[in-house]
Design a protein around this motif. Sequence first.
Motif, PDB file in Angstrom:
ATOM      1  N   ALA A  99       0.930  -0.891  -0.335  1.00  0.00           N
ATOM      2  CA  ALA A  99      -0.100  -0.155   0.028  1.00  0.00           C
ATOM      3  C   ALA A  99       0.957   1.132   0.205  1.00  0.00           C
ATOM      4  CB  ALA A  99      -1.375   0.196   0.954  1.00  0.00           C
ATOM      5  N   LEU A 100       1.904   1.336   0.841  1.00  0.00           N
ATOM      6  CA  LEU A 100       2.874   2.899   1.114  1.00  0.00           C
ATOM      7  C   LEU A 100       4.243   2.712  -0.567  1.00  0.00           C
ATOM      8  CD1 LEU A 100       4.198   1.945   4.492  1.00  0.00           C
ATOM      9  CD2 LEU A 100       2.411   3.499   3.530  1.00  0.00           C
ATOM     10  N   GLU A 101       3.845   1.511  -1.275  1.00  0.00           N
ATOM     11  CA  GLU A 101       4.915   1.141  -2.493  1.00  0.00           C
ATOM     12  C   GLU A 101       4.131   2.005  -3.763  1.00  0.00           C
ATOM     13  OE1 GLU A 101       7.538  -2.000  -1.173  1.00  0.00           O
ATOM     14  OE2 GLU A 101       5.993  -2.447  -2.589  1.00  0.00           O
ATOM     15  N   GLU A 102       2.598   2.418  -2.787  1.00  0.00           N
ATOM     16  CA  GLU A 102       1.631   1.917  -4.516  1.00  0.00           C
ATOM     17  C   GLU A 102       1.611   4.070  -4.444  1.00  0.00           C
ATOM     18  OE1 GLU A 102      -2.716   1.929  -5.374  1.00  0.00           O
ATOM     19  OE2 GLU A 102      -2.515  -0.618  -3.779  1.00  0.00           O
ATOM     20  N   VAL A 103       1.726   4.797  -2.976  1.00  0.00           N
ATOM     21  CA  VAL A 103       1.673   6.308  -2.529  1.00  0.00           C
ATOM     22  C   VAL A 103       2.716   6.666  -3.630  1.00  0.00           C
ATOM     23  CG1 VAL A 103       1.367   7.473  -0.905  1.00  0.00           C
ATOM     24  CG2 VAL A 103       0.105   5.480  -0.972  1.00  0.00           C
ATOM     25  N   VAL A 104       3.608   6.038  -2.941  1.00  0.00           N
ATOM     26  CA  VAL A 104       5.497   6.206  -3.682  1.00  0.00           C
ATOM     27  C   VAL A 104       4.879   6.558  -4.626  1.00  0.00           C
ATOM     28  CG1 VAL A 104       7.677   5.741  -3.751  1.00  0.00           C
ATOM     29  CG2 VAL A 104       6.814   5.402  -1.865  1.00  0.00           C
ATOM     30  N   ASP A 105       4.741   4.829  -6.153  1.00  0.00           N
ATOM     31  CA  ASP A 105       4.618   5.269  -6.872  1.00  0.00           C
ATOM     32  C   ASP A 105       3.416   6.629  -7.910  1.00  0.00           C
ATOM     33  OD1 ASP A 105       6.514   2.991  -7.518  1.00  0.00           O
ATOM     34  OD2 ASP A 105       4.481   1.747  -7.691  1.00  0.00           O
ATOM     35  N   GLY A 106       2.648   7.052  -6.571  1.00  0.00           N
ATOM     36  CA  GLY A 106       1.949   7.639  -7.932  1.00  0.00           C
ATOM     37  C   GLY A 106       2.123   9.006  -7.195  1.00  0.00           C
ATOM     38  N   ALA A 107       3.129   9.171  -5.945  1.00  0.00           N
ATOM     39  CA  ALA A 107       3.507  11.112  -5.930  1.00  0.00           C
ATOM     40  C   ALA A 107       4.791  11.530  -5.697  1.00  0.00           C
ATOM     41  CB  ALA A 107       2.088  10.898  -4.717  1.00  0.00           C
ATOM     42  N   TYR A 108       5.479   9.938  -5.358  1.00  0.00           N
ATOM     43  CA  TYR A 108       7.009  11.086  -5.432  1.00  0.00           C
ATOM     44  C   TYR A 108       8.364  10.207  -6.760  1.00  0.00           C
ATOM     45  CZ  TYR A 108       4.910  11.901  -0.677  1.00  0.00           C
ATOM     46  OH  TYR A 108       4.442  12.325  -0.262  1.00  0.00           O
ATOM     47  N   ALA A 109       9.147  11.000  -6.671  1.00  0.00           N
ATOM     48  CA  ALA A 109      10.585  10.260  -8.021  1.00  0.00           C
ATOM     49  C   ALA A 109      11.145   9.006  -7.068  1.00  0.00           C
ATOM     50  CB  ALA A 109      11.885  11.296  -7.750  1.00  0.00           C
ATOM     51  N   PHE A 110      11.274   8.861  -6.144  1.00  0.00           N
ATOM     52  CA  PHE A 110      11.515   7.645  -5.427  1.00  0.00           C
ATOM     53  C   PHE A 110      11.531   6.853  -3.995  1.00  0.00           C
ATOM     54  CE2 PHE A 110      14.965  10.731  -5.643  1.00  0.00           C
ATOM     55  CZ  PHE A 110      15.696   9.844  -3.746  1.00  0.00           C
ATOM     56  N   GLY A 111      11.548   6.216  -3.576  1.00  0.00           N
ATOM     57  CA  GLY A 111      11.709   6.229  -2.197  1.00  0.00           C
ATOM     58  C   GLY A 111      12.422   5.448  -1.409  1.00  0.00           C
ATOM     59  N   ALA A 112      12.429   6.107  -0.188  1.00  0.00           N
ATOM     60  CA  ALA A 112      13.722   5.688   0.850  1.00  0.00           C
ATOM     61  C   ALA A 112      13.772   5.917   2.240  1.00  0.00           C
ATOM     62  CB  ALA A 112      14.236   7.071   0.996  1.00  0.00           C
ATOM     63  N   LEU A 113      14.111   4.172   2.916  1.00  0.00           N
ATOM     64  CA  LEU A 113      14.346   4.591   3.845  1.00  0.00           C
ATOM     65  C   LEU A 113      15.048   3.382   4.690  1.00  0.00           C
ATOM     66  CD1 LEU A 113      13.712   0.842   4.159  1.00  0.00           C
ATOM     67  CD2 LEU A 113      12.094   0.992   3.490  1.00  0.00           C
ATOM     68  N   SER A 114      15.437   4.079   6.516  1.00  0.00           N
ATOM     69  CA  SER A 114      16.433   3.175   6.939  1.00  0.00           C
ATOM     70  C   SER A 114      15.919   1.599   7.581  1.00  0.00           C
ATOM     71  CB  SER A 114      16.724   3.913   7.809  1.00  0.00           C
ATOM     72  OG  SER A 114      17.973   3.927   8.354  1.00  0.00           O
ATOM     73  N   ALA A 115      16.171   1.018   7.194  1.00  0.00           N
ATOM     74  CA  ALA A 115      15.806  -0.834   7.667  1.00  0.00           C
ATOM     75  C   ALA A 115      16.411  -0.917   8.542  1.00  0.00           C
ATOM     76  CB  ALA A 115      16.404  -1.712   6.253  1.00  0.00           C
ATOM     77  N   SER A 116      16.393  -1.495   9.357  1.00  0.00           N
ATOM     78  CA  SER A 116      16.908  -1.879  10.627  1.00  0.00           C
ATOM     79  C   SER A 116      17.344  -3.516  10.040  1.00  0.00           C
ATOM     80  CB  SER A 116      15.563  -2.573  12.079  1.00  0.00           C
ATOM     81  OG  SER A 116      15.106  -3.993  11.343  1.00  0.00           O
ATOM     82  N   ASP A 117      17.878  -4.238  10.518  1.00  0.00           N
ATOM     83  CA  ASP A 117      18.427  -5.373  10.515  1.00  0.00           C
ATOM     84  C   ASP A 117      17.406  -6.280  10.094  1.00  0.00           C
ATOM     85  OD1 ASP A 117      21.215  -4.820  10.410  1.00  0.00           O
ATOM     86  OD2 ASP A 117      21.664  -5.428  13.050  1.00  0.00           O
ATOM     87  N   GLU A 118      16.390  -6.352  11.073  1.00  0.00           N
ATOM     88  CA  GLU A 118      15.587  -7.617  11.192  1.00  0.00           C
ATOM     89  C   GLU A 118      14.662  -6.895  10.186  1.00  0.00           C
ATOM     90  OE1 GLU A 118      15.810  -5.162  14.553  1.00  0.00           O
ATOM     91  OE2 GLU A 118      16.995  -6.366  14.914  1.00  0.00           O
ATOM     92  N   GLY A 119      14.250  -5.518   9.360  1.00  0.00           N
ATOM     93  CA  GLY A 119      13.672  -5.802   8.921  1.00  0.00           C
ATOM     94  C   GLY A 119      14.525  -5.485   7.463  1.00  0.00           C
ATOM     95  N   ALA A 120      15.336  -5.382   6.673  1.00  0.00           N
ATOM     96  CA  ALA A 120      15.854  -5.520   5.909  1.00  0.00           C
ATOM     97  C   ALA A 120      15.655  -5.926   4.587  1.00  0.00           C
ATOM     98  CB  ALA A 120      17.630  -5.213   5.443  1.00  0.00           C
ATOM     99  N   GLU A 121      14.863  -7.062   5.161  1.00  0.00           N
ATOM    100  CA  GLU A 121      15.146  -9.513   4.306  1.00  0.00           C
ATOM    101  C   GLU A 121      13.789  -8.615   3.533  1.00  0.00           C
ATOM    102  OE1 GLU A 121      13.415 -13.412   4.803  1.00  0.00           O
ATOM    103  OE2 GLU A 121      15.358 -12.567   6.077  1.00  0.00           O
TER     104      GLU A 121
END
Length: 181
Positions: A99-121
Amino acid sequence: MTDSLRTAHTYELSSAALAGIRAMLDAAFDGDFGDEDWDHGLGGVHAYVEDEHGVAAHGSVIMRRVGHAGRSYRIGYVEAVAVRADRRRQGLGGRVMAALEEVVDGAYAFGALSASDEGAELYRARGWQLWNGRVEAYGPDGVAHLPDEEDSTYLRPSRGRPLPTADAGALLFDWRDGDVL
């Protein structure tokens, strides 16, 4: 009650809904989710899953500015992604991210985030790419190098648009209190 995925801008959420999201994030991060972290996730679009016990998963995407190679980009920055402990490994994080990627695709140049070791996968499996360059921020005293963020910053192209390249220079994020990324 079945799981229901909802999306809403912060202004559309009731105080009770926001309190439920915050309580789940506090629990999911084992008390390591402070007021500044909460503030960073507000002012954008929230995607969250509710079940019979309340909020089971959450994430939000907010607008940030990133400078790169002499240009300023309006990007979708993903914040406050978590799944309640009893619902982990059931695909809820993927549903929230879709759902968040849909927002990124529709409204932004690209997406970014800072991942924890647990979330990176999760992010890598969804096509997010580790940024292999320098990370900086426009700080109160000028540009600040953020070396600790250089192994945890991920980008995602938006609808086929090209991503910045590390050989063209650093990513320069806008400044904010607390964790900049």
